[in-house]
Design an enzyme around this catalytic site. Structure first.
Site, PDB file in Angstrom:
ATOM      1  N   GLY A   1      76.478 -35.142 123.817  1.00 33.05           N
ATOM      2  CA  GLY A   1      77.271 -33.835 124.242  1.00 33.05           C
ATOM      3  C   GLY A   1      78.295 -34.263 124.496  1.00 33.05           C
TER       4      GLY A   1
ATOM      5  N   ALA B   1      81.358 -33.045 124.609  1.00 32.86           N
ATOM      6  CA  ALA B   1      82.155 -31.940 125.166  1.00 32.86           C
ATOM      7  C   ALA B   1      81.680 -31.961 126.648  1.00 32.86           C
ATOM      8  CB  ALA B   1      82.091 -30.790 124.379  1.00 32.86           C
ATOM      9  N   ASP B   2      80.432 -31.888 126.942  1.00 32.94           N
ATOM     10  CA  ASP B   2      79.863 -31.652 128.402  1.00 32.94           C
ATOM     11  C   ASP B   2      80.122 -32.905 129.015  1.00 32.94           C
ATOM     12  OD1 ASP B   2      78.825 -29.162 127.538  1.00 32.94           O
ATOM     13  OD2 ASP B   2      77.040 -30.275 126.483  1.00 32.94           O
ATOM     14  N   VAL B   3      79.901 -34.074 128.516  1.00 33.28           N
ATOM     15  CA  VAL B   3      79.861 -35.290 129.270  1.00 33.28           C
ATOM     16  C   VAL B   3      81.602 -35.534 129.557  1.00 33.28           C
ATOM     17  CG1 VAL B   3      79.832 -37.949 129.243  1.00 33.28           C
ATOM     18  CG2 VAL B   3      77.818 -36.530 128.350  1.00 33.28           C
TER      19      VAL B   3
ATOM     20  N   GLY C   1      82.769 -33.216 132.326  1.00 30.36           N
ATOM     21  CA  GLY C   1      82.528 -33.657 133.789  1.00 30.36           C
ATOM     22  C   GLY C   1      83.276 -35.023 134.255  1.00 30.36           C
TER      23      GLY C   1
END
Length: 233
Positions: A2, A4-6, A9
């Site tokens: 992922g 986009a998620d990492v 963050g």
């Protein structure tokens, strides 16, 4: 993975650090606004700028670099590797170790702009030449010639590699819930000279720390009345 998620963050952590530096200098706080879409868009990097400058849609090239040729994955006779010939000198040395020095002298391939224009023809030729040799043979000669590249590993090969061991990127932490009493995890990629990362606890189970967190909140001293900021504001 992922991404986009990492990466959202990661950008958030970086932004918080920048905001804290600003607060330390000015005493002023601020609101940080970060989105998954924006974070992912920023990862278009050179492909995105290529489009904005030229107005041309990028092509789907798999593992090929959009601006440098040859800079991509190739199949050797027994595995895959990446060749990253970033300039004309590296390209000439790579052709020489393949026994195809003539390619670097060919006007169609002598410079990177020319190689970009004639990418399809050059890559087809290189694929045939590279496919005749074992991966280790190619990598050894590339290293000796100063041509960047490396093997394409499976995940198992990655974690068994000397690099992972030398950098401490595979760690084990005691965990009473694991069958072996320990759980294997990925280490932290940043190595601090004065404040090295420490690994103290295994990842918690869902809700494992809820009571401790609620107790800490309940026992925390009451904040001052509105308009009277305390030292933590």
């Amino acid at each position: 993975v992922g991404v986009a998620d990492v990466m959202c963050g990661m950008y958030a952590a970086n932004a918080i650090q920048a905001a804290l530096r600003h607060r330390d200098r000015t005493g002023e706080g601020q609101h940080i606004d970060i989105s998954l879409v924006d974070s992912t868009l920023s990862w278009l990097v050179n492909e995105g700028v290529n489009y904005l400058v030229s107005g041309r849609e990028p092509e789907r090239r798999g593992n090929q670099h959009p601006n440098i040729v040859p800079y991509q994955v190739f199949a050797a006779s027994d595995g895959h590797l990446i060749v990253a010939a970033g300039n004309d000198g590296q390209f000439a040395r790579f052709c020489a170790l393949l026994g195809r020095g003539d390619l670097a002298e060919d006007a169609r391939f002598a410079t990177n702009p020319a190689r970009l224009r004639n990418r399809a023809e050059l890559i087809a030729t290189l694929e045939a030449e590279i496919g005749r040799h074992p991966r280790a043979w190619l990598l050894a000669r590339m290293e000796a010639a100063g041509v960047p590249g490396g093997p394409i590993h499976s995940v198992a090969e990655v974690f068994a590699s000397d690099q992972v061991t030398a950098r401490g990127m595979k760690i084990e932490i005691e965990d009473g819930l694991a069958k072996t009493g320990r759980v294997a995890l990925i280490g932290h990629p940043v190595k601090f000279s004065r404040t090295p990362v420490s690994y103290r606890r295994a990842p918690p189970m869902c809700g494992a720390d809820t009571r401790d967190v609620l107790r800490e909140i309940d026992e925390a001293p009451a904040r001052d009345a509105p308009g009277e900021p305390d030292a933590t504001d």
